[in-house]
Design an enzyme around this catalytic site. Structure first.
Site, short mmCIF file in Angstrom:
data_model
loop_
_atom_site.label_atom_id
_atom_site.label_comp_id
_atom_site.label_asym_id
_atom_site.label_seq_id
_atom_site.Cartn_x
_atom_site.Cartn_y
_atom_site.Cartn_z
CG HIS A 265 -4.52 103.16 84.40
ND1 HIS A 265 -5.28 102.13 84.88
CD2 HIS A 265 -5.34 104.25 84.40
CE1 HIS A 265 -6.50 102.55 85.15
NE2 HIS A 265 -6.58 103.85 84.87
CG HIS A 306 -4.28 95.72 90.63
ND1 HIS A 306 -4.96 96.46 91.56
CD2 HIS A 306 -4.89 95.95 89.44
CE1 HIS A 306 -5.95 97.10 90.96
NE2 HIS A 306 -5.92 96.82 89.68
CG ASP A 364 -4.37 95.64 81.54
OD1 ASP A 364 -4.23 96.21 82.63
OD2 ASP A 364 -5.21 95.97 80.69
C1 SDX Z 1 -4.70 98.46 85.52
O1 SDX Z 1 -6.06 100.76 89.74
C2 SDX Z 1 -6.73 99.94 89.01
O2 SDX Z 1 -7.75 99.44 89.42
C3 SDX Z 1 -6.14 99.70 87.61
C4 SDX Z 1 -6.88 98.69 86.74
C5 SDX Z 1 -8.28 99.17 86.40
O3 SDX Z 1 -9.11 98.32 86.08
O4 SDX Z 1 -8.47 100.42 86.35
O5 SDX Z 1 -6.97 97.45 87.39
C6 SDX Z 1 -6.18 98.49 85.39
O6 SDX Z 1 -4.11 99.49 85.41
C7 SDX Z 1 -4.02 97.15 85.86
C8 SDX Z 1 -2.48 97.32 86.06
C9 SDX Z 1 -1.85 97.31 84.66
N1 SDX Z 1 -0.40 97.63 84.77
C10 SDX Z 1 0.57 96.72 84.54
O7 SDX Z 1 0.35 95.53 84.32
C11 SDX Z 1 1.98 97.29 84.55
C12 SDX Z 1 2.91 96.40 85.40
N2 SDX Z 1 2.49 96.52 86.83
C13 SDX Z 1 3.24 97.51 87.61
O8 SDX Z 1 3.56 98.67 86.91
C14 SDX Z 1 2.60 97.71 89.00
O9 SDX Z 1 2.33 96.46 89.50
C15 SDX Z 1 1.37 98.58 89.15
C16 SDX Z 1 1.56 99.95 88.59
C17 SDX Z 1 0.19 97.95 88.49
C18 SDX Z 1 1.07 98.68 90.65
O10 SDX Z 1 2.06 99.39 91.19
P1 SDX Z 1 2.14 99.64 92.78
O11 SDX Z 1 0.98 99.15 93.53
O12 SDX Z 1 2.52 101.07 92.97
O13 SDX Z 1 3.21 98.66 93.20
P2 SDX Z 1 4.68 99.08 93.39
O14 SDX Z 1 5.10 99.79 92.13
O15 SDX Z 1 4.79 99.78 94.69
O16 SDX Z 1 5.37 97.65 93.45
C19 SDX Z 1 5.53 96.99 94.68
C20 SDX Z 1 6.78 96.17 94.45
C21 SDX Z 1 7.94 97.02 93.94
O17 SDX Z 1 9.13 96.43 94.39
P3 SDX Z 1 9.82 97.11 95.73
O18 SDX Z 1 9.99 98.59 95.43
O19 SDX Z 1 8.85 96.85 96.87
O20 SDX Z 1 11.12 96.38 95.86
O21 SDX Z 1 6.51 95.19 93.44
C22 SDX Z 1 7.37 95.42 92.32
C23 SDX Z 1 7.89 96.84 92.43
O22 SDX Z 1 9.17 96.94 91.82
N3 SDX Z 1 6.52 95.26 91.13
C24 SDX Z 1 6.89 94.59 90.04
C25 SDX Z 1 5.77 94.66 89.20
N4 SDX Z 1 4.79 95.35 89.78
C26 SDX Z 1 5.26 95.73 90.99
N5 SDX Z 1 8.03 93.98 89.70
C27 SDX Z 1 8.06 93.41 88.48
N6 SDX Z 1 7.05 93.41 87.59
C28 SDX Z 1 5.88 94.02 87.93
N7 SDX Z 1 4.87 94.04 87.07
#
Ligand code: SDX
Length: 430
Positions: A265, A306, A364
């Site tokens: 997050h 996201h 971010d």
């Molecule tokens: C913020 O909610 C908000 O509005 C948050 C925010 C705000 O203003 O409050 O926007 C701020 O928190 C932005 C996000 C910052 N986090 C990161 O940058 C960390 C990296 N991102 C991931 O951890 C992830 O993308 C999340 C946590 C942001 C979102 O996760 P989801 O929606 O639960 O997505 P998921 O984990 O279900 O991923 C879907 C697929 C998965 O692969 P499969 O299981 O389908 O095979 O996408 C892949 C994930 O493995 N994936 C990634 C990835 N993010 C998702 N693979 C590689 N790198 C990534 N960053």
């Protein structure tokens, strides 16, 4: 507005007619309240398909890459507004006129100082304490100082607490940085703007007053605007859940700070910088993209993906533009980390894995590069996110507390543990 129903046929039970409710924007929702009568719950871990509340503050369209604050697109607010004006908009629903803006700024500036007793809390922390650990502590401790604004059902108390939190976060944040570098705390100067005052409290020393560079002040103010609010994200939902029990606003915001800290997050901006430094050189990018795609590797490309945006995060687009401006102003346009970030974005967005999973840079991805260029240490990045998001948290808290159907939030569960059994005496245990 309810006008259609979803029919739900359950085994051995009568068909339920669940009301479908339309908002002004976004998907319709199915009101499942009557499901409890059928002694069944919905099951939606992580709330991927759950609307937890009704709100009028912010709207996101993840497919269109749209972010509106009280109907105004984030790009227009970032271009034409300033952070305190956006605070007013989020809190009261309309942009302020000239008189309202002056009044609001004056009220906020009346509360920038910190109680002398609260300042003593800092000396209890180790000098190398993470600033987010300090912020969790001192913001929660504000509850101990403001007994005059803790009646959450008193609108004036709620407004006073809102002003105090918005006003004091920059002072508390700058103090957590000064404490970590062993420099004296710098008092706020109310003749300065919000962002200018923050940079002044961060980088001034008694022997050399620092007058912040206007380009950096504008970039800082824009970063505050871009992080101000974002619907029911994890930390805002935490604030709402804590507030639904009647906890005081300072305790609720401290809970939001704790939730924001996670690298998935608000902690992602700090993690993005660490990742870019670990990549070290553009030639290493393909290796890290492969790691991010490897299911057996916990590594994720920080700053990408996201829960809601399945298109560009509009904040990342504005942030990238700000990056160019700040790095050019500082003569850092060949900043190696920025070069790696631009190349990483270019390569990732062409990679089938990222295209298929709709992973784009989020808010971010670029913010850390600007903050680092301004001279802010990496461990302060999430603190800055918390400073900006405080107005979003408090706007949602106010919206929830003032709603007529306020009730404690209490999710249910799917239980898969042991069925009932008798106590096992010691001599019968394995
Ligand atoms: C913020 O909610 C908000 O509005 C948050 C925010 C705000 O203003 O409050 O926007 C701020 O928190 C932005 C996000 C910052 N986090 C990161 O940058 C960390 C990296 N991102 C991931 O951890 C992830 O993308 C999340 C946590 C942001 C979102 O996760 P989801 O929606 O639960 O997505 P998921 O984990 O279900 O991923 C879907 C697929 C998965 O692969 P499969 O299981 O389908 O095979 O996408 C892949 C994930 O493995 N994936 C990634 C990835 N993010 C998702 N693979 C590689 N790198 C990534 N960053």
């Amino acid at each position: 507005m309810v006008n259609e129903v979803a029919k739900l046929t359950l085994p051995g039970k009568e068909t339920l007619e669940l009301p479908i409710i339309k908002g002004t924007l976004g998907p319709d929702v199915i009101d499942i309240g009557m499901l409890s009568k059928a002694e069944m719950f919905t099951f939606d871990p992580g709330f991927r398909s759950t609307a937890s509340c009704e709100s009028k503050i912010t709207f996101i369209d993840g497919n269109k890459g749209l972010l509106l604050h009280r109907g105004y697109p984030i790009e227009q607010l970032a271009e034409h507004s300033d952070f305190l004006e956006v605070c007013y908009l989020l809190l009261f629903g309309e942009l302020p006129n000239t008189v309202q803006k002056v009044e609001f700024e004056k009220k906020v500036k009346n509360h920038t100082l910190i109680h002398e007793q609260l300042i003593r809390f800092y000396s209890g922390f180790r000098r190398d304490a993470h600033p987010m650990a300090i912020m969790c502590g001192v913001v929660g401790a504000l509850s101990a100082f403001y007994h005059d604004s803790l009646d959450i059902h008193n609108e004036e108390h709620r407004e006073m607490a809102s002003f105090r939190l918005i006003a004091k976060m920059p002072t508390l944040a700058a103090m957590s940085y000064k404490y970590s570098v062993g420099q004296p705390f710098v008092s706020p100067l109310n003749r300065m703007s919000y962002a200018e005052n923050f940079l002044h409290m961060m980088f001034s020393v008694p022997s050399e007053e620092m007058i912040p560079n206007p380009i950096l002040v504008k970039a800082m103010d824009r970063i505050f605007i871009l992080h101000a609010d974002h619907e029911q994200n994890a930390s805002t939902s935490t604030v709402r859940l804590a507030g639904s029990s009647g906890a005081n606003p300072f305790a609720c915001i401290a809970a939001g700070i704790a939730a924001l800290w996670g690298p998935a997050h608000g902690g992602a901006n700090e993690a993005v910088l660490a990742m870019l430094q670990e990549i070290g050189d553009v030639s290493n990018i393909p290796k890290f993209i492969e790691k991010a795609k490897d299911k057996n590797d916990p590594f994720r490309l920080m700053g990408f993906g996201h829960r809601v945006y399945k298109n560009f995060d509009p904040r990342a687009t504005v942030m990238r533009k700000s990056c160019y401006e700040v790095l050019d102003e500082l003569g850092l346009h060949d900043d190696p980390l920025f070069a790696i970030a631009l190349k990483l974005e270019e390569i990732a967005l062409k990679d089938p894995y990222f295209i298929e999973k709709k992973l784009y840079p989020n808010v971010d991805f670029y913010s850390g590069i600007i903050l680092r260029a301004i001279g802010i240490p990496t461990n302060m990045f999430t603190v800055i996110f918390a400073m900006a998001r405080t107005v979003g948290w408090i706007a949602h808290w106010n919206e929830m507390i003032s709603s007529p159907d306020l009730s404690i939030n209490r999710p249910r569960q799917l239980y898969t543990g042991s069925t009932m059994r008798d106590f096992t005496p010691m001599d019968k245990r394995k």
